[in-house]
Design a protein around this motif. Structure first.
Motif: not given
Lengths: 497, 321
Positions: B45, B74-76, B79-80, B83, B112-113
């Protein structure tokens, strides 16, 4: 100039803004006081709503919540020994023993006065010398930051506990867990176990709630399992000196409060280190300065004052890099930065020229929020003290549930699982007497230490003269070494004696 | 469960077939959306992506006739959220917002993706990042040629990079120019600007944030696909014969397989909102990101192009080591 300030005060003193400030402080205190929740949770929920407010109203509301949280956070630390976030962890060291002696109200009052004093002083610094302090932030490059972080770590190392070895094990375990996530340089995953949720590392909120609050809940529940329908706190004695803070007591703590406020203001002006480190450093500095350091941790009210003044002072001075450079010093400041941008205001070097009136209105709102914080906090503490006397077998399970709820709100289902795991870890730390302080500090400072270290390493490029060209960093490195040696000396003397 | 689903699909097919044969306008489908739509934002945010998402959402609500809920995942670098969205029901009620590299770079860079470009439908881009290299106004160089000359004279310059994908581009440019730099990872664009202004770094990567600091910073070279609106005089790396620098959008995406008419409706409402005066004034005047709207299959082509470009850079980088 003066007419801008007067108009700005008029902007801040509209009915809508005043109501928002009072409401914001109230929500901040309430969220701060409930273990598992924090003012940050409240701010995160509120930010999207404030998009529909006036700019001054929106910012006043968020700033008020932020300030309310600094007062609220001390309440659960003192009464229940379950700090909702790492910044109030040191408040519990002496605050909770005081509560156990029936002096909970006294401790809460001291926390309130110190918190508001620290916040106020740091606000005044923000209003008066924001520009020169922004230059300070500019001067602090990666190497200087590395030195400051190292210095902070050596000061906090004084809180290692009885066993240096166990304290270091806990600290390095914290640093190890802090390496989870993407490598800052190459982006390679570390300890991800194929879970994208871990890419940004273990969320500090979940780790903090688990280790500090939920771990304590488990310990209390097991400790009190056969005690039936009693409270974990004694009845207050009813004596006035056990409930109030006299002027003489406040006055004798003024040097501590000023020193802590200074520490907090300095740390807040440097983005990234944060209020948790400020709280611990404030506490440990007061302990070192004290004539009776052995009384700390057993209910010395100066410990409460030192922590609260320091962690609250971060809140005001965090606005220095935020307003002047557009760099948020912590997560709450990042959320508030977002609110600025949505209202068409971009914090940065030109903010004062372009939006002077608005900035002064926000300053006016800060002052109003400080006053509200004092009044609401004063009225509210009796209410919280009453709730905290609920029988342990009722209140601790409820807190456990709140911790899980808080984790769910901030980090989702994944966060709940983490809280349970870290609660078990926190419980074991307490049983086997490992310092959860050094663990938390390792965890909080680990990532910024790693980044600053790698940045320095790359910049130096194998050339020692790079370091020699940086006198500020060298001086701070020197302080760190002195502090470290003194801590080790004290520790050995204590073991010998 | 599976049985039930296939039964549902059969019923739906029959219904659609029936309605189609009767020649009716399809009222059941035209009613989309009949409940609130959620946008998962792949960043925290308060950041640029979040701000744009919320503003576009606010402006699209009227056209869609339903509230739009913005949720931060949020993340990477997105990516999160991507996913989570990959596994979401493709009914049009859950969509996402991230940036081009979330799809074109991240899947190639990390095991990991688990998704790739083909797992999504692309709705609309909102604005373009303004990728460039900046230096302090006092820096003793003004252009990429100056940087190359200084480096060849033996001065190893430092460069603040916000992400591995930015490092990849600069590493390539350095190899092509025959120079070396100290590549320093820094968290966040504002922090890079601070360290460049403070004289701790010689240069840094900006995705547009440098505009906030006025004449304190100067643009050395553009690492975008074309010259920047905000610095029209500064050359791109491609103009210098260095084949790197691609377009990056703030963009909305959706799980693959949304019924065509629903996707169409989302594209129309959201791209119209992205072009609205409200969004334009905030994005262009306050944030410094020009509105650039590319939708549907054109946007997919853009992501694929970016994917191929990153693949080339990654392969070249591996070959160089």
């Amino acid at each position: 100039m003066l007419d801008i300030i007067i108009t700005a005060f008029q902007d801040a003193l509209t009915v809508q803004t005043v109501v928002l400030i009072i409401l914001g402080v109230f929500i901040g205190q309430l969220f701060g006081a409930i273990p598992g929740l924090s003012a940050l949770t409240a701010i995160a929920i509120a930010v999207p709503m404030t998009y529909y407010f006036t700019p001054v109203g929106a910012l006043a509301f968020l700033v008020a919540m932020n300030k309310g949280g600094t007062v609220g956070g001390s309440i659960s630390a003192i009464l229940l020994n379950t700090p909702g976030s790492p910044e109030a962890a040191a408040t519990a060291f002496d605050g909770h023993p005081l509560a156990k002696q029936g002096k909970g109200l006294k401790a809460m009052r001291m926390a309130l006065f110190s918190s508001v004093s620290g916040d106020l002083l740091s606000d005044l610094v923000l209003f008066a010398v924001s520009a020169p302090l922004a230059v300070l932030a500019l001067r602090m490059g990666p190497t200087e930051m590395l030195a400051v972080i190292l210095f902070a770590m050596t000061i906090i190392a004084g809180l290692v506990g009885k066993s240096m070895l166990k304290g270091l094990i806990a600290a390095f375990f914290g640093i190890l867990l802090a390496t989870v996530g993407l490598d800052p340089e190459s982006g390679t995953g570390r300890f991800l176990f194929d879970s994208p949720d871990l890419m940004d590392g273990l969320p500090i909120s979940a780790v903090g709630i688990g280790i500090l609050a939920m771990g304590e809940v488990l310990r209390q529940l097991i400790l009190m399992r056969n005690q039936g329908n009693v409270s974990h706190l004694p009845m207050g004695s009813g004596r006035k000196e056990d409930e109030t803070v006299s002027w003489a007591e406040y006055r004798s703590n003024i040097p501590t409060i000023l020193r802590s406020a200074g520490i907090g203001t300095f740390i807040g002006a440097l983005p990234g280190i944060g209020s948790s480190a400020a709280g611990f450093i404030g506490y440990n500095t007061a302990m070192r300065r004290s004539k009776k350091p052995e009384s700390f941790g057993k209910g010395n009210i100066t410990g409460v004052a030192a922590t609260e003044a320091a962690n609250s002072a971060v809140v005001g001075s965090n606005f220095i890099p935020l307003l002047s450079l557009g760099i948020p010093g912590n997560v709450a400041a990042a959320l508030i930065l977002g609110a600025f941008v949505v209202h068409g205001i971009t914090p940065g070097p030109n903010l004062m020229q372009e939006q002077g009136r608005l900035v002064y209105a926000v300053f006016a709102a800060m002052m109003l929020a400080n006053a509200t914080n004092l009044i609401l906090g004063y009225v509210g503490m009796r209410f919280f003290a009453l709730i905290a006397r609920t029988p342990a077998q009722i209140i601790f399970p409820v807190i456990g549930l709140l911790c899980l709820t808080g984790a769910f709100i901030t980090t989702g289902e994944f966060g709940m699982k983490l809280v349970v795991g870290f609660a078990a870890l926190g419980f074991l730390f307490r049983i086997f007497d490992f310092s959860f302080v050094t663990f938390i500090i390792g965890f909080v400072l680990g990532p910024i230490f790693e980044l600053a270290f790698r940045q320095t390493y790359i910049l130096a490029d194998g050339d020692i003269s790079y370091l020699l060209d940086r006198p500020v960093a060298l001086i701070i490195f020197g302080f760190s070494i002195v502090t470290l040696l003194r801590t080790m000396y004290r520790h050995m003397k204590r073991r010998a004696g | 469960m599976k049985n039930l689903q296939s039964r549902k699909t059969i019923v739906a097919h029959l219904a659609v077939a029936g309605i189609a044969t009767l020649g009716f306008a399809t009222p059941a489908l035209a009613d989309f959306p009949e409940k609130p739509i959620t946008i998962m934002v792949g960043f925290g945010a308060g950041g640029g992506t979040d701000t744009l998402a919320r503003l576009v959402a606010k402006n699209a609500e009227a056209a869609l006739g339903q509230p739009i809920v913005v949720e931060n995942v949020p993340g990477g670098g997105g990516i999160v959220a991507a996913t989570k969205l990959m596994n979401a029901d493709p009914d049009g009620y859950t969509i996402g917002m991230a940036v081009t590299s979330t799809f074109s770079y991240a899947p190639q860079a990390s095991d990991t993706v688990k998704y790739n470009v083909g797992n999504f439908d692309y709705v609309t881009s909102v604005a373009g990042l303004q990728n460039c290299v900046v230096a302090s106004k006092d820096a003793p160089f003004n252009t990429w040629e100056d940087v190359v000359r200084l480096s060849k004279e033996g001065k190893k310059l430092s460069f603040g990079t916000p992400s591995p994908s930015a490092s990849l581009a600069i590493d390539y440019a350095n190899r092509e120019s025959g120079i070396e730099m100290k590549m320093v990872p820094v968290k966040g664009g504002a922090q890079i600007m601070k360290d460049v202004m403070g004289g701790h770094l010689d240069m840094g990567w900006s995705a547009g944030i440098h505009q906030k600091f006025g004449d304190q910073l100067k643009v050395i070279v553009t690492t975008d696909s074309a010259r920047l609106k905000s610095a029209p005089d500064v050359q791109t790396l491609r103009e210098l014969g260095i084949e790197v620098g691609s377009k990056n959008y703030f963009m909305m995406f959706a799980p693959k397989g949304i019924p065509a008419d629903r996707l169409e409706k989302l594209i129309n409402a959201l791209s119209t909102a992205a072009r609205s005066d409200d969004v334009k004034s905030l994005a262009e005047d306050k944030m410094g990101f020009p509105i650039e709207v590319v939708t549907g299959e054109d946007l997919r082509a853009h992501v694929q192009e970016s994917e191929a470009d990153y693949k080339r850079l990654i392969d070249l980088s591996k070959a160089a080591k």
